[in-house]
Design a protein around this motif. Structure first.
Motif, mmCIF file in Angstrom:
data_model
loop_
_atom_site.group_PDB
_atom_site.id
_atom_site.type_symbol
_atom_site.label_atom_id
_atom_site.label_comp_id
_atom_site.label_asym_id
_atom_site.label_seq_id
_atom_site.Cartn_x
_atom_site.Cartn_y
_atom_site.Cartn_z
ATOM 1 N N SER A 138 0.834 -1.261 -0.095
ATOM 2 C CA SER A 138 0.007 0.065 0.010
ATOM 3 C C SER A 138 0.685 1.441 0.143
ATOM 4 O O SER A 138 0.530 2.240 -0.673
ATOM 5 C CB SER A 138 -0.832 -0.072 1.255
ATOM 6 N N HIS A 139 2.027 1.195 0.840
ATOM 7 C CA HIS A 139 2.673 2.403 0.843
ATOM 8 C C HIS A 139 3.511 2.928 -0.443
ATOM 9 O O HIS A 139 3.718 3.902 -0.996
ATOM 10 C CB HIS A 139 3.806 2.123 2.124
ATOM 11 N N LEU A 140 4.103 1.789 -0.940
ATOM 12 C CA LEU A 140 4.708 1.958 -2.145
ATOM 13 C C LEU A 140 3.852 2.344 -3.539
ATOM 14 O O LEU A 140 3.998 3.218 -4.351
ATOM 15 C CB LEU A 140 5.357 0.460 -2.779
ATOM 16 N N LEU A 141 2.533 1.905 -3.595
ATOM 17 C CA LEU A 141 1.691 2.123 -4.333
ATOM 18 C C LEU A 141 1.257 3.547 -4.079
ATOM 19 O O LEU A 141 1.144 4.502 -5.036
ATOM 20 C CB LEU A 141 0.335 1.343 -4.384
ATOM 21 N N HIS A 142 1.083 4.164 -2.818
ATOM 22 C CA HIS A 142 0.757 5.486 -2.805
ATOM 23 C C HIS A 142 1.879 6.391 -3.194
ATOM 24 O O HIS A 142 1.570 7.400 -3.736
ATOM 25 C CB HIS A 142 0.697 5.854 -1.106
ATOM 26 N N LEU A 143 2.985 5.957 -3.031
ATOM 27 C CA LEU A 143 4.287 6.905 -3.537
ATOM 28 C C LEU A 143 4.090 7.003 -5.112
ATOM 29 O O LEU A 143 4.614 8.034 -5.594
ATOM 30 C CB LEU A 143 5.476 6.112 -3.038
ATOM 31 N N GLN A 144 3.365 6.067 -5.632
ATOM 32 C CA GLN A 144 3.380 6.077 -7.164
ATOM 33 C C GLN A 144 1.917 6.684 -7.571
ATOM 34 O O GLN A 144 1.449 6.662 -8.801
ATOM 35 C CB GLN A 144 3.369 4.810 -7.925
ATOM 36 N N GLY A 145 1.093 7.310 -6.397
ATOM 37 C CA GLY A 145 -0.152 7.827 -6.910
ATOM 38 C C GLY A 145 -1.377 6.843 -7.127
ATOM 39 O O GLY A 145 -2.219 7.244 -7.956
ATOM 40 N N ILE A 146 -1.013 5.358 -6.771
ATOM 41 C CA ILE A 146 -2.177 4.379 -6.570
ATOM 42 C C ILE A 146 -2.894 4.309 -5.344
ATOM 43 O O ILE A 146 -2.237 4.250 -4.288
ATOM 44 C CB ILE A 146 -1.376 3.179 -7.236
ATOM 45 N N ASP A 147 -4.188 4.410 -5.399
ATOM 46 C CA ASP A 147 -4.819 4.224 -4.282
ATOM 47 C C ASP A 147 -5.159 2.875 -3.719
ATOM 48 O O ASP A 147 -5.056 1.869 -4.681
ATOM 49 C CB ASP A 147 -6.413 4.767 -4.575
ATOM 50 N N SER A 148 -5.180 2.360 -2.453
ATOM 51 C CA SER A 148 -5.351 1.157 -2.300
ATOM 52 C C SER A 148 -6.182 1.397 -0.932
ATOM 53 O O SER A 148 -6.416 2.214 -0.124
ATOM 54 C CB SER A 148 -4.162 0.388 -1.852
ATOM 55 N N VAL A 149 -7.030 0.189 -0.571
ATOM 56 C CA VAL A 149 -7.765 0.166 0.893
ATOM 57 C C VAL A 149 -7.330 -1.300 1.333
ATOM 58 O O VAL A 149 -7.348 -2.152 0.554
ATOM 59 C CB VAL A 149 -9.193 0.069 0.486
ATOM 60 N N ILE A 150 -6.950 -1.412 2.620
ATOM 61 C CA ILE A 150 -6.334 -2.386 3.303
ATOM 62 C C ILE A 150 -7.451 -3.029 4.166
ATOM 63 O O ILE A 150 -8.163 -2.311 5.192
ATOM 64 C CB ILE A 150 -5.169 -2.317 4.238
ATOM 65 N N LEU A 151 -7.808 -4.354 4.178
ATOM 66 C CA LEU A 151 -8.845 -4.892 5.127
ATOM 67 C C LEU A 151 -8.065 -6.183 5.899
ATOM 68 O O LEU A 151 -7.182 -6.776 5.242
ATOM 69 C CB LEU A 151 -9.704 -5.822 4.431
ATOM 70 N N GLU A 152 -8.244 -6.065 7.262
ATOM 71 C CA GLU A 152 -7.408 -6.696 8.327
ATOM 72 C C GLU A 152 -8.520 -7.250 9.320
ATOM 73 O O GLU A 152 -9.359 -6.509 9.856
ATOM 74 C CB GLU A 152 -6.573 -6.012 8.963
ATOM 75 N N ALA A 153 -8.452 -8.590 9.374
ATOM 76 C CA ALA A 153 -9.483 -9.330 10.431
ATOM 77 C C ALA A 153 -9.152 -8.979 11.749
ATOM 78 O O ALA A 153 -10.099 -8.968 12.627
ATOM 79 C CB ALA A 153 -9.236 -10.917 10.179
ATOM 80 N N ARG A 154 -7.922 -8.563 12.303
ATOM 81 C CA ARG A 154 -7.563 -8.527 13.685
ATOM 82 C C ARG A 154 -7.618 -6.881 13.944
ATOM 83 O O ARG A 154 -7.939 -6.123 13.394
ATOM 84 C CB ARG A 154 -6.116 -8.882 13.740
ATOM 85 N N THR A 155 -7.405 -6.836 15.183
ATOM 86 C CA THR A 155 -7.546 -5.284 15.733
ATOM 87 C C THR A 155 -6.071 -4.616 15.616
ATOM 88 O O THR A 155 -5.077 -5.669 15.259
ATOM 89 C CB THR A 155 -7.660 -5.168 17.089
ATOM 90 N N ARG A 156 -6.027 -3.510 15.495
ATOM 91 C CA ARG A 156 -4.667 -2.738 15.229
ATOM 92 C C ARG A 156 -3.741 -3.160 16.273
ATOM 93 O O ARG A 156 -2.437 -3.370 16.299
ATOM 94 C CB ARG A 156 -5.065 -1.309 15.319
ATOM 95 N N ASP A 157 -4.276 -3.273 17.554
ATOM 96 C CA ASP A 157 -3.256 -3.445 18.770
ATOM 97 C C ASP A 157 -2.944 -4.977 18.422
ATOM 98 O O ASP A 157 -1.654 -5.027 18.715
ATOM 99 C CB ASP A 157 -4.230 -3.532 20.182
ATOM 100 N N TYR A 158 -3.534 -6.014 18.088
ATOM 101 C CA TYR A 158 -3.044 -7.330 17.975
ATOM 102 C C TYR A 158 -1.817 -7.404 16.801
ATOM 103 O O TYR A 158 -0.737 -7.873 17.012
ATOM 104 C CB TYR A 158 -4.241 -8.320 17.516
#
Length: 391
Positions: free
Chosen positions: A18-38
């Protein structure tokens, strides 16, 4: 919802992609089953190859790593009561490895993604991928009590070995290569300064042992054990006694002991699926391959997949050239199998196998002797350990 690249999994692979794509102007959405803390406190191996560390640095997310990480220029192989240093930097043209916890990499990447406004939807449940054989794939999921559909151009499966993306590939599409090992690792974290400045890989008649570290004040150590070992049967005193035995040398090495804060058993396997792509769904990291941890290749192999796919997607969005996407699986697998080979070799070189005859044990000892006395053999180890080119 609509984005260009839908990413399943907020581990190192998904976040870095996601970060590398952002640097190239490409949008993304990340889905994660766990909590941020986990996700941020999930302890995993933390040794980065030279080019993996450079990739984070070049992407602007390596500042804390450079401040807090530990740069290593060599490793130690210990067998027969003797220690033999492999000078990685000297044998590889100056390349080094970096000790920096995987959970710390995750923290840095999450901070960077949120600062850039990239959506990371933690605690997303009932995730499923659809229409990957078409130009309009989608991801369905549940979040905050509501059902959603994320339309995208590309789906990146970065959801690990037990994730939903690999099983979503068409039936009969995959060839699976799987190998189990008749042992596991009993790993501990201890609040004690590392007993050596560099990693120590020990081959002993009782089994393998590894001395590594997480920081200047926290040590990470491992013992070869049965894959179904009962952790409860290992008291702190028993663990330290066995580590003292397996890591001892004839030169007066002193293993420092301290409070053990974490114990766990890790099973060991080699696993690869081919191809790593079906239509618009691409597999990265543990979703596509698993390596035994002996060679420290897991996260680094995921970063290689990310670098290959990020470059291919950048070319596709900029020019419409899909050659990189079409070649993604072949390119990624070429490096994956080299990492599998090295991890298998390191594992076979250092561990005790119950099936070994005295003849085979002698061959193993001869191989260790050869690696530590031949500059050519040591160079081969070094160039693989510091990392082959990411792409």
């Amino acid at each position: 919802m609509r984005t260009q690249v839908g990413i399943v999994g907020a581990g190192p692979a998904g976040l870095l992609l996601s970060h590398l794509l952002h640097l190239q102007g490409i949008d993304s959405v990340i889905l994660e089953a766990r909590t941020r803390d986990y996700v941020q406190h999930r302890i995993r191996a933390g040794l980065m190859e030279h080019d993996s560390a450079a990739l984070l640095r070049d992407a602007g997310v390596g500042a804390r790593m450079d401040r807090e990480g530990l740069v290593h220029e060599g490793i130690v192989l210990r067998f027969g009561g003797r220690s033999h240093r492999i000078p990685l930097a000297e044998l590889s043209g100056g390349k080094t490895v970096m000790i920096y916890g995987q959970h710390e990499v995750v923290k840095d990447l999450i901070a960077a993604r949120l600062a850039a406004g990239t959506p990371i939807l933690f605690e997303a449940s009932d995730v499923s991928v659809h229409d990957v054989a078409t130009a309009t794939p989608s991801i369905r999921f549940r979040h905050d009590g509501r059902d959603h559909t994320l339309a995208c151009d590309i789906i990146a499966g970065c959801d690990g070995f037990h994730g939903i993306c690999r099983p979503s590939l068409p039936a009969g599409h995959l060839s699976v290569f799987d190998r189990g090992y008749p042992f596991g690792w009993l790993g501990i974290l201890a609040e004690v300064a590392p007993s050596n400045d560099e990693l120590v890989y020990a081959s002993h008649d009782n089994g393998f042992a590894l001395l590594t570290m997480r920081s200047p004040t926290v040590s990470r150590l491992y013992l070869q054990c049965a894959p179904d070992e009962d952790v409860g049967a290992w008291s702190d005193d028993r663990i330290w006694a066995e580590l003292q035995t397996r890591l001892a040398d004839r030169d007066g090495f002193v293993l420092k002991e301290g409070p053990i804060t974490q114990k766990g058993v890790t099973a060991m396997r080699s696993f690869v699926v081919e191809p790593m792509r079906a239509g618009r769904l691409f597999l990265l990291g543990d979703a596509a391959h698993i390596v035994p941890p002996t060679g420290a290749k897991g996260m680094n192999l995921a970063f290689s997949d990310v670098a290959i796919l990020a470059r291919a997607l950048t070319a596709w969005y900029r020019t419409g050239n899909s050659d990189g996407l079409e070649a993604y699986s072949e390119t990624a697998l070429r490096r994956a199998w080299k990492a599998e080979r090295f991890s298998w070799w390191m594992t076979s070189l250092l561990h005790k196998f119950d099936r070994h005859t005295p003849f085979e044990r002698r061959l193993q000892q001869a191989e260790l002797d050869y690696v530590t006395t031949s500059r050519a053999a040591a160079t081969t180890l070094a160039e693989n350990y510091v990392g082959l080119p990411l792409i």
